[in-house]
Scaffold this motif. Structure first.
Motif, mmCIF file in Angstrom:
data_model
loop_
_atom_site.group_PDB
_atom_site.id
_atom_site.type_symbol
_atom_site.label_atom_id
_atom_site.label_comp_id
_atom_site.label_asym_id
_atom_site.label_seq_id
_atom_site.Cartn_x
_atom_site.Cartn_y
_atom_site.Cartn_z
ATOM 1 N N UNK A 83 10.485 4.111 5.711
ATOM 2 C CA UNK A 83 9.406 3.462 4.940
ATOM 3 C C UNK A 83 9.948 2.325 4.076
ATOM 4 N N UNK A 84 11.180 2.471 3.594
ATOM 5 C CA UNK A 84 11.755 1.426 2.733
ATOM 6 C C UNK A 84 11.864 0.092 3.457
ATOM 7 N N UNK A 85 11.877 0.116 4.791
ATOM 8 C CA UNK A 85 11.975 -1.124 5.556
ATOM 9 C C UNK A 85 10.641 -1.842 5.726
ATOM 10 N N UNK A 86 9.574 -1.260 5.173
ATOM 11 C CA UNK A 86 8.245 -1.844 5.393
ATOM 12 C C UNK A 86 7.997 -3.055 4.503
ATOM 13 N N UNK A 87 7.209 -3.969 5.042
ATOM 14 C CA UNK A 87 6.830 -5.186 4.325
ATOM 15 C C UNK A 87 5.528 -4.975 3.545
ATOM 16 N N UNK A 88 4.657 -4.123 4.084
ATOM 17 C CA UNK A 88 3.316 -3.983 3.503
ATOM 18 C C UNK A 88 3.061 -2.585 2.916
ATOM 19 N N UNK A 133 10.406 0.194 15.930
ATOM 20 C CA UNK A 133 9.078 0.736 16.242
ATOM 21 C C UNK A 133 8.495 1.579 15.101
ATOM 22 N N UNK A 134 9.362 2.283 14.359
ATOM 23 C CA UNK A 134 8.869 3.146 13.277
ATOM 24 C C UNK A 134 8.317 2.298 12.128
ATOM 25 N N UNK A 135 9.104 1.298 11.731
ATOM 26 C CA UNK A 135 8.699 0.415 10.633
ATOM 27 C C UNK A 135 7.455 -0.372 11.043
ATOM 28 N N UNK A 136 7.469 -0.885 12.269
ATOM 29 C CA UNK A 136 6.333 -1.693 12.729
ATOM 30 C C UNK A 136 5.051 -0.867 12.744
ATOM 31 N N UNK A 141 0.842 -1.197 0.000
ATOM 32 C CA UNK A 141 0.000 0.000 0.000
ATOM 33 C C UNK A 141 0.880 1.251 0.000
ATOM 34 N N UNK A 142 0.378 2.315 -0.642
ATOM 35 C CA UNK A 142 1.175 3.535 -0.825
ATOM 36 C C UNK A 142 0.857 4.595 0.209
ATOM 37 N N UNK A 143 1.910 5.137 0.818
ATOM 38 C CA UNK A 143 1.773 6.243 1.780
ATOM 39 C C UNK A 143 1.966 7.593 1.102
ATOM 40 N N UNK A 144 1.157 8.570 1.481
ATOM 41 C CA UNK A 144 1.453 9.989 1.250
ATOM 42 C C UNK A 144 1.859 10.566 2.595
ATOM 43 N N UNK A 145 2.989 11.245 2.648
ATOM 44 C CA UNK A 145 3.441 11.870 3.891
ATOM 45 C C UNK A 145 3.090 13.353 3.837
ATOM 46 N N UNK A 146 2.337 13.805 4.840
ATOM 47 C CA UNK A 146 1.840 15.188 4.853
ATOM 48 C C UNK A 146 2.614 16.005 5.876
ATOM 49 N N UNK A 147 3.407 16.974 5.388
ATOM 50 C CA UNK A 147 4.243 17.795 6.259
ATOM 51 C C UNK A 147 5.642 17.226 6.266
ATOM 52 N N UNK A 148 6.591 18.020 5.770
ATOM 53 C CA UNK A 148 7.974 17.531 5.680
ATOM 54 C C UNK A 148 8.851 18.288 6.667
ATOM 55 N N UNK A 149 8.507 18.162 7.949
ATOM 56 C CA UNK A 149 9.284 18.785 9.023
ATOM 57 C C UNK A 149 10.303 17.812 9.579
ATOM 58 N N UNK A 150 10.732 18.076 10.809
ATOM 59 C CA UNK A 150 11.800 17.277 11.427
ATOM 60 C C UNK A 150 11.454 15.805 11.548
#
Ligand code: NAD
Length: 335
Positions: A22-27, A287-290, A3-12
């Motif tokens: 995100x590249x580490x994600x399985x799904x 934790x981020x990838x999960x 599934x494709x993510x859109x990331x909203x807000x490119x802050x810190x």
């Protein structure tokens, strides 16, 4: 397919913690970027291979509904924008992951939940600690009786907030340390207790001559009593560094420091008069990838959502009760 993510807000947080993970994600995979700053779209679009056709600004944002590559929208904006951008994503037919705090009021949280429900889409809140192995182990140890009957939870979170940022501007942040970092003490106390509090009593101290605190609080500490009798003592601060919790019971305790950091968690457990450090093997997914994967997996396979909008709403209602208790100088009984 992923599934494709859109990331909203490119802050810190989005650019230093989320995009690289995100590249580490399985799904899930990164498909689109949303920013009001063209230079950021150029920079991160090139870095992560997101084509110009999949860049949006805050005006063109609603057109994500016409982009079938976008399934999931991750809102990483200042707190006061969470509700608007989550609701617009739901209305565009996308599933939403929204950063903590869910919004700046329980009314906004309710509107977000209603919008997701109406669109028949999922709504998840960025409680990454719900996916962090040491935090999960602490919950398990408490639940399986390692500390005996829990009597006390302490949870401390804080950092020195630098001046001149949206976090110190109430219209953008919705409040001070409680909204940003104290929420970790609150959420941890709830998941460690494994039940919902029935009463809260809070006390605030803010030096109003400090220019950082013109309209948000600095220190706010509170107690919560849970149905089983366990009491939580919680700290929230914009003036000193804290990142720890401990659950003490009739047989021992389990504690962590740092407890909710991005990495480097340290955990100790004491029972039968002996204290040992608990070391866990590195997880397959951090934790981020999960967390990123969880929403995608929940959409794909229907597994129930952890850290749902309802979870964010529970914290927001408690934050409102904590503020009210401090303001009125009395304990608040919770429904
Ligand atoms: P930040 O200030 O670095 O980023 C916010 C972004 O929003 C910026 O790129 C800014 O340009 C953009 N923006 C769009 N419209 C804006 C407006 N009207 N005013 C101000 N900025 C605007 O902040 P951050 O630290 O990345 O925090 C973003 C969100 O992520 C917050 O809700 C915060 O609580 C959350 N966060 C969560 C974690 C976590 O560990 N889960 C960590 C840090 C931040």
């Amino acid at each position: 397919r992923k599934l494709g993510y859109a990331i909203v807000g490119l802050g810190n947080y989005a650019t230093n913690q989320i995009l690289p993970r995100i590249a580490g994600c399985e799904f899930a995979e990164l498909k689109a970027l949303v920013s009001g700053t063209p230079a950021k779209l150029e920079k991160f679009g090139a870095q992560y291979g997101v084509p110009r056709t999949h860049w949006y600004d805050y005006k063109s944002y609603d057109r994500i509904k016409d982009n079938p590559d976008i399934d999931l929208v991750y809102v990483v904006l200042p707190n006061s924008l969470h509700a608007e951008y989550s609701i617009r994503a739901s209305q565009a037919g996308k599933h939403v992951l929204c950063e903590k705090p869910m919004a700046v009021s329980s009314a906004e949280c309710e509107a977000m939940i209603a919008a997701a429900r109406k669109a028949n889409r999922k709504l998840m809140i960025g409680y990454r600690c719900h996916f962090e192995p040491y935090n999960l182990r602490a919950v398990e140890l408490v639940k399986t009786g390692f500390v005996g009957r829990p009597t006390l939870i302490t949870a401390e979170h804080g950092f020195y907030a630098q001046p001149n940022q949206w976090r110190l501007d109430r219209p953008m942040s919705g409040g001070g340390s409680m909204m940003d970092i104290g929420i970790y003490s609150l959420n941890a106390a709830r998941y460690l207790a494994g039940e919902e509090p029935v009463a809260v009593s809070a006390m605030e101290f803010t030096d109003r001559s400090d220019p950082r605190f013109r309209n948000v609080e600095d220190r706010i500490d509170w107690q919560m009593r849970f149905p089983s009798g366990v009491i939580a003592n919680c700290v929230s601060s914009y003036s000193s560094g804290h990142n720890a919790f401990r659950v003490t019971g009739t047989k021992g305790w389990v504690g962590m420091e740092p407890a909710t950091s991005y990495a480097g968690h340290q955990m100790w457990a004491r029972t039968s008069g002996k204290t040992e450090q608990v070391m866990l093997p590195p997880p397959a997914k951090n934790q981020f990838v999960a967390q990123l994967d969880h929403l995608a997996e929940s959409v794909l396979s229907g597994i129930p959502l952890r850290a749902s909008g309802e979870e964010g709403l529970r914290d927001m209602r408690l934050i409102e009760a904590i503020y009210r208790s401090a303001r009125e100088g009395r304990a608040i009984q919770l429904a």
